[in-house]
Design a protein around this motif. Structure first.
Motif, mmCIF file in Angstrom:
data_model
loop_
_atom_site.group_PDB
_atom_site.id
_atom_site.type_symbol
_atom_site.label_atom_id
_atom_site.label_comp_id
_atom_site.label_asym_id
_atom_site.label_seq_id
_atom_site.Cartn_x
_atom_site.Cartn_y
_atom_site.Cartn_z
ATOM 1 N N LYS A 82 0.831 -1.211 0.000
ATOM 2 C CA LYS A 82 0.000 0.000 0.000
ATOM 3 C C LYS A 82 0.863 1.258 0.000
ATOM 4 C CE LYS A 82 -3.804 2.222 2.523
ATOM 5 N NZ LYS A 82 -4.736 2.102 3.695
ATOM 6 N N THR A 83 1.903 1.273 0.827
ATOM 7 C CA THR A 83 2.784 2.443 0.904
ATOM 8 C C THR A 83 3.563 2.628 -0.383
ATOM 9 O OG1 THR A 83 3.008 2.097 3.296
ATOM 10 C CG2 THR A 83 4.609 3.551 2.244
ATOM 11 N N ALA A 111 2.659 1.587 -3.343
ATOM 12 C CA ALA A 111 1.703 1.994 -4.375
ATOM 13 C C ALA A 111 1.406 3.487 -4.289
ATOM 14 C CB ALA A 111 0.415 1.189 -4.225
ATOM 15 N N LYS A 112 1.256 3.998 -3.075
ATOM 16 C CA LYS A 112 0.980 5.423 -2.895
ATOM 17 C C LYS A 112 2.164 6.268 -3.359
ATOM 18 C CE LYS A 112 -0.553 8.794 0.576
ATOM 19 N NZ LYS A 112 -0.922 8.985 2.013
ATOM 20 N N THR A 113 3.373 5.825 -3.049
ATOM 21 C CA THR A 113 4.572 6.554 -3.468
ATOM 22 C C THR A 113 4.692 6.573 -4.986
ATOM 23 O OG1 THR A 113 5.703 5.899 -1.416
ATOM 24 C CG2 THR A 113 7.077 6.713 -3.222
ATOM 25 N N ASP A 134 2.301 6.150 -7.220
ATOM 26 C CA ASP A 134 1.226 6.974 -7.781
ATOM 27 C C ASP A 134 1.581 8.457 -7.712
ATOM 28 O OD1 ASP A 134 -1.616 7.515 -8.671
ATOM 29 O OD2 ASP A 134 -1.678 8.451 -6.690
ATOM 30 N N GLY A 135 2.157 8.889 -6.590
ATOM 31 C CA GLY A 135 2.543 10.289 -6.449
ATOM 32 C C GLY A 135 3.653 10.676 -7.407
ATOM 33 N N SER A 144 2.123 10.793 -10.955
ATOM 34 C CA SER A 144 1.153 11.891 -11.069
ATOM 35 C C SER A 144 1.832 13.246 -11.151
ATOM 36 C CB SER A 144 0.185 11.861 -9.882
ATOM 37 O OG SER A 144 -0.566 10.663 -9.857
ATOM 38 N N ASN A 163 -2.221 -1.284 -7.994
ATOM 39 C CA ASN A 163 -3.603 -0.840 -7.812
ATOM 40 C C ASN A 163 -4.530 -1.944 -8.301
ATOM 41 O OD1 ASN A 163 -3.003 -0.553 -10.522
ATOM 42 N ND2 ASN A 163 -3.886 1.487 -10.742
ATOM 43 N N SER A 214 -5.156 -4.642 -5.726
ATOM 44 C CA SER A 214 -3.801 -4.222 -5.371
ATOM 45 C C SER A 214 -3.132 -5.309 -4.529
ATOM 46 C CB SER A 214 -3.851 -2.914 -4.585
ATOM 47 O OG SER A 214 -2.569 -2.545 -4.135
ATOM 48 N N THR A 252 -8.758 4.551 -14.125
ATOM 49 C CA THR A 252 -7.416 4.665 -13.550
ATOM 50 C C THR A 252 -6.551 3.550 -14.121
ATOM 51 O OG1 THR A 252 -8.309 5.567 -11.484
ATOM 52 C CG2 THR A 252 -6.083 4.664 -11.414
#
Length: 259
Positions: free
Chosen positions: A40-41, A43-45, A47-48, A51, A133, A199, A221
């Motif tokens: 999860k962490t 994936a968030k990194t 994505d940022g 983006s 994701n 994910s 997405t």
């Protein structure tokens, strides 16, 4: 002094210290238990970074991250993967030769890896896919040609690091599968199988199965994925992300040097 190793198969035999054999595995869904918080962490990194166009390189098919080696969760995931790969699948130490992270583009053309193909890699080279994701049939899942007896695997003649490209010629020109051959396989019991899941979905496969990426629909997405190219190693790797190559390396992903 022993004779110098030439072939990938010889190298693998020297690497082995257990009974498992990578030759026994062609495609497996969700074989690995991974820390969900790490995924999860990460994936968030990712994505940022994509983006905000941080460390990205782009072509007509995808947005790639040039290097993600410094993300702490990636090393943790590599260690989890390696422990399971070495025990259950390789029977040897392993190394992630390449780690590629990218996002599919809705404007991709059905060429390159977006056309039915096999990678024409050494059989000792395996891949692990990790979806960052949720992936479905609308946002760029991978597809394989599958059957009741398993996916269609194509032989590669890349048996050693100095194998000459095209000598002998690949089974299919440029390792792309002609439409007529796909149609023949579909009429012979194979079917298009969508590799989908939430994910954290992961899969192990020989890149010489017939497969392709798909194009995300506009307005959804797109898929974020990491592909780990894993191969046997004579020594235990202490830092997997530091030892790996990334997009910016420019190295040939269809070969690796013997240890």
């Amino acid at each position: 002094m022993g004779a110098k190793m030439i072939f990938y198969s010889e190298h693998y035999e020297k690497c082995k210290n257990g009974n498992a054999s990578l030759y026994d595995h062609v495609f497996e869904m969700n074989p690995f238990a991974l820390n969900s918080l790490d995924v999860k962490t990460l994936a968030k990194t990712v994505d940022g970074m994509i983006s905000y166009n941080n460390g990205c390189v782009e072509d007509q098919w995808s947005i790639k991250l040039e290097n993600i080696s410094y993300i702490p969760q990636l090393e943790s995931i590599c260690k989890d993967l390696a422990t399971q790969i070495e025990e259950k699948y390789f029977g040897s130490p392993c190394k992630f030769e390449f780690i590629h992270c990218y996002r599919n583009k809705t404007t991709a053309t059905k060429e390159s890896s977006w056309k039915w193909h096999y990678d024409d890699c050494p059989r000792e080279f395996m891949k692990v896919g990790l979806y960052l994701n949720d992936v479905n049939t609308d946002n760029g899942c991978m597809q394989i040609l599958n059957s009741k007896s398993g996916p269609k695997e194509v032989e590669s003649y890349r048996t050693h690091p100095n194998a000459i490209k095209g000598d002998p010629p690949p089974v299919y020109p440029k390792s792309r599968i002609p439409d007529t051959e796909v149609d023949r396989l579909l009429s012979d019991g194979y079917e298009k199988h969508n590799v989908v899941g939430p994910s954290g979905t992961n899969f192990l496969f020989t890149p010489n199965i017939i497969h392709r990426a798909t194009v995300p629909k506009v307005g959804v997405t797109p898929r974020d994925v990491i592909i780990f190219f894993v191969r046997p190693s004579l020594t235990k790797i202490t830092n997997y992300t530091r030892a790996a190559n990334y997009f910016k390396s420019g190295k040939n992903v269809k070969r690796y040097e013997l240890d």
